[in-house]
Design a protein around this motif. Structure first.
Motif, PDB file in Angstrom:
ATOM      1  N   ALA A   8      68.697 -28.747 -11.016  1.00 51.93           N
ATOM      2  CA  ALA A   8      67.653 -29.535 -11.104  1.00 51.93           C
ATOM      3  C   ALA A   8      67.643 -30.485 -10.159  1.00 51.93           C
ATOM      4  O   ALA A   8      68.997 -31.299 -10.025  1.00 51.93           O
ATOM      5  N   PRO A   9      66.684 -30.837  -9.637  1.00 55.44           N
ATOM      6  CA  PRO A   9      66.550 -31.941  -8.551  1.00 55.44           C
ATOM      7  C   PRO A   9      67.198 -33.330  -8.987  1.00 55.44           C
ATOM      8  O   PRO A   9      66.803 -33.454 -10.032  1.00 55.44           O
ATOM      9  N   GLY A  10      67.976 -33.777  -8.416  1.00 54.05           N
ATOM     10  CA  GLY A  10      68.497 -35.371  -8.682  1.00 54.05           C
ATOM     11  C   GLY A  10      69.520 -35.227  -9.753  1.00 54.05           C
ATOM     12  O   GLY A  10      70.133 -36.068  -9.993  1.00 54.05           O
ATOM     13  N   CYS A  11      69.814 -34.165 -10.356  1.00 59.89           N
ATOM     14  CA  CYS A  11      70.862 -33.972 -11.420  1.00 59.89           C
ATOM     15  C   CYS A  11      72.409 -33.600 -10.855  1.00 59.89           C
ATOM     16  O   CYS A  11      72.278 -32.690  -9.924  1.00 59.89           O
ATOM     17  N   ASP A  12      73.456 -34.642 -11.060  1.00 63.19           N
ATOM     18  CA  ASP A  12      74.693 -34.008 -10.729  1.00 63.19           C
ATOM     19  C   ASP A  12      75.681 -33.845 -11.725  1.00 63.19           C
ATOM     20  O   ASP A  12      76.817 -33.820 -11.531  1.00 63.19           O
ATOM     21  N   ASP A  13      74.926 -33.374 -12.711  1.00 57.59           N
ATOM     22  CA  ASP A  13      75.828 -32.968 -13.933  1.00 57.59           C
ATOM     23  C   ASP A  13      76.448 -31.377 -13.636  1.00 57.59           C
ATOM     24  O   ASP A  13      75.648 -30.802 -12.963  1.00 57.59           O
ATOM     25  N   HIS A  25      69.107 -30.050 -19.000  1.00 55.48           N
ATOM     26  CA  HIS A  25      68.035 -29.279 -18.274  1.00 55.48           C
ATOM     27  C   HIS A  25      67.885 -27.913 -18.841  1.00 55.48           C
ATOM     28  O   HIS A  25      66.717 -27.517 -18.949  1.00 55.48           O
ATOM     29  N   ASP A  26      68.794 -27.263 -19.236  1.00 55.00           N
ATOM     30  CA  ASP A  26      68.861 -25.969 -19.963  1.00 55.00           C
ATOM     31  C   ASP A  26      68.082 -26.079 -21.314  1.00 55.00           C
ATOM     32  O   ASP A  26      67.207 -25.270 -21.895  1.00 55.00           O
ATOM     33  N   ALA A  27      68.105 -27.153 -22.104  1.00 58.26           N
ATOM     34  CA  ALA A  27      67.479 -27.344 -23.440  1.00 58.26           C
ATOM     35  C   ALA A  27      65.947 -27.783 -23.046  1.00 58.26           C
ATOM     36  O   ALA A  27      65.025 -26.913 -23.582  1.00 58.26           O
ATOM     37  N   ALA A  28      65.725 -28.426 -21.977  1.00 57.36           N
ATOM     38  CA  ALA A  28      64.336 -28.700 -21.497  1.00 57.36           C
ATOM     39  C   ALA A  28      63.458 -27.537 -20.989  1.00 57.36           C
ATOM     40  O   ALA A  28      62.526 -27.123 -21.306  1.00 57.36           O
ATOM     41  N   LYS A  29      64.354 -26.485 -20.450  1.00 58.46           N
ATOM     42  CA  LYS A  29      64.129 -25.204 -19.831  1.00 58.46           C
ATOM     43  C   LYS A  29      63.680 -24.426 -21.202  1.00 58.46           C
ATOM     44  O   LYS A  29      62.269 -23.750 -21.203  1.00 58.46           O
ATOM     45  N   ARG A  30      64.325 -24.085 -22.046  1.00 60.51           N
ATOM     46  CA  ARG A  30      64.103 -23.669 -23.389  1.00 60.51           C
ATOM     47  C   ARG A  30      62.978 -23.923 -24.004  1.00 60.51           C
ATOM     48  O   ARG A  30      62.024 -23.293 -24.621  1.00 60.51           O
ATOM     49  N   LYS A  32      60.781 -25.810 -22.832  1.00 65.17           N
ATOM     50  CA  LYS A  32      59.253 -25.615 -22.362  1.00 65.17           C
ATOM     51  C   LYS A  32      58.864 -24.016 -22.369  1.00 65.17           C
ATOM     52  O   LYS A  32      57.549 -23.856 -22.712  1.00 65.17           O
ATOM     53  N   LEU A  33      59.743 -22.968 -22.392  1.00 64.85           N
ATOM     54  CA  LEU A  33      59.420 -21.847 -22.736  1.00 64.85           C
ATOM     55  C   LEU A  33      59.056 -21.525 -23.973  1.00 64.85           C
ATOM     56  O   LEU A  33      57.924 -20.747 -24.363  1.00 64.85           O
ATOM     57  N   ALA A  34      59.836 -22.430 -24.860  1.00 65.35           N
ATOM     58  CA  ALA A  34      59.174 -22.226 -26.451  1.00 65.35           C
ATOM     59  C   ALA A  34      57.613 -22.291 -26.697  1.00 65.35           C
ATOM     60  O   ALA A  34      56.635 -22.118 -27.259  1.00 65.35           O
ATOM     61  N   ALA A  35      57.294 -23.619 -25.861  1.00 64.95           N
ATOM     62  CA  ALA A  35      56.068 -24.215 -26.152  1.00 64.95           C
ATOM     63  C   ALA A  35      55.129 -23.332 -25.418  1.00 64.95           C
ATOM     64  O   ALA A  35      53.858 -23.095 -25.916  1.00 64.95           O
ATOM     65  N   ARG A  36      55.421 -22.672 -24.248  1.00 64.30           N
ATOM     66  CA  ARG A  36      54.349 -21.594 -23.577  1.00 64.30           C
ATOM     67  C   ARG A  36      54.140 -20.531 -24.699  1.00 64.30           C
ATOM     68  O   ARG A  36      53.087 -19.911 -24.711  1.00 64.30           O
ATOM     69  N   ARG A  37      55.224 -20.050 -25.149  1.00 67.40           N
ATOM     70  CA  ARG A  37      55.124 -18.808 -26.280  1.00 67.40           C
ATOM     71  C   ARG A  37      54.244 -19.145 -27.591  1.00 67.40           C
ATOM     72  O   ARG A  37      53.331 -18.627 -27.873  1.00 67.40           O
TER      73      ARG A  37
END
Length: 131
Positions: A8-13, A25-30, A32-37
């Protein structure tokens, strides 16, 4: 497995093992996908189509079709023998009852093949064909 930085841009974790993102960022991605579904399933069209699939007539017809076509068509094209679990509409019916009930528009698919095909149709606008 080597430790990697989150993409993810700017993330150094550190990224999760086997994943390109950190936990946040993985949780945010999941999410976002759940919201699309959820959005895809909450349209008027999706609700109308769901009533077709929940009808007693469809459940009986699809069970008969799967008894007569017990193997996944897509896997069969690749030479694999995989039990079919879902009756798929080759060309999406989009609420057209004639196309919904047209048996020549049906194919038996395993769940992974059906999910792949549906994702292409819903998220990428590709229609028809197997897969």
């Amino acid at each position: 497995m080597p430790l990697l930085i989150c993409v993810a841009p700017g993330c150094d974790d550190l990224a999760l093992p086997g994943c390109p993102h950190c936990e946040r960022h993985d949780a945010a991605k999941r999410d976002k996908l759940a919201a699309r579904r959820k959005a895809a399933q909450s349209t008027d069209h999706a609700r109308a189509w769901r009533s077709l699939y929940q009808s007693r007539a469809w459940r009986a017809a699809s069970r008969r079709f799967l008894r007569r076509n017990p193997l996944c068509a897509d896997c069969g094209d690749l030479g694999a023998v995989v039990p079919a679990k879902v009756v798929d509409h080759i060309e999406p019916h989009k609420g057209d009852r004639r196309l919904f009930w047209l048996r020549s528009n049906w194919q038996a698919l395993c769940i992974p093949c059906h999910n792949r095909k549906t994702a292409r149709e819903v998220f990428h606008g590709q229609t028809g064909g197997g897969g």
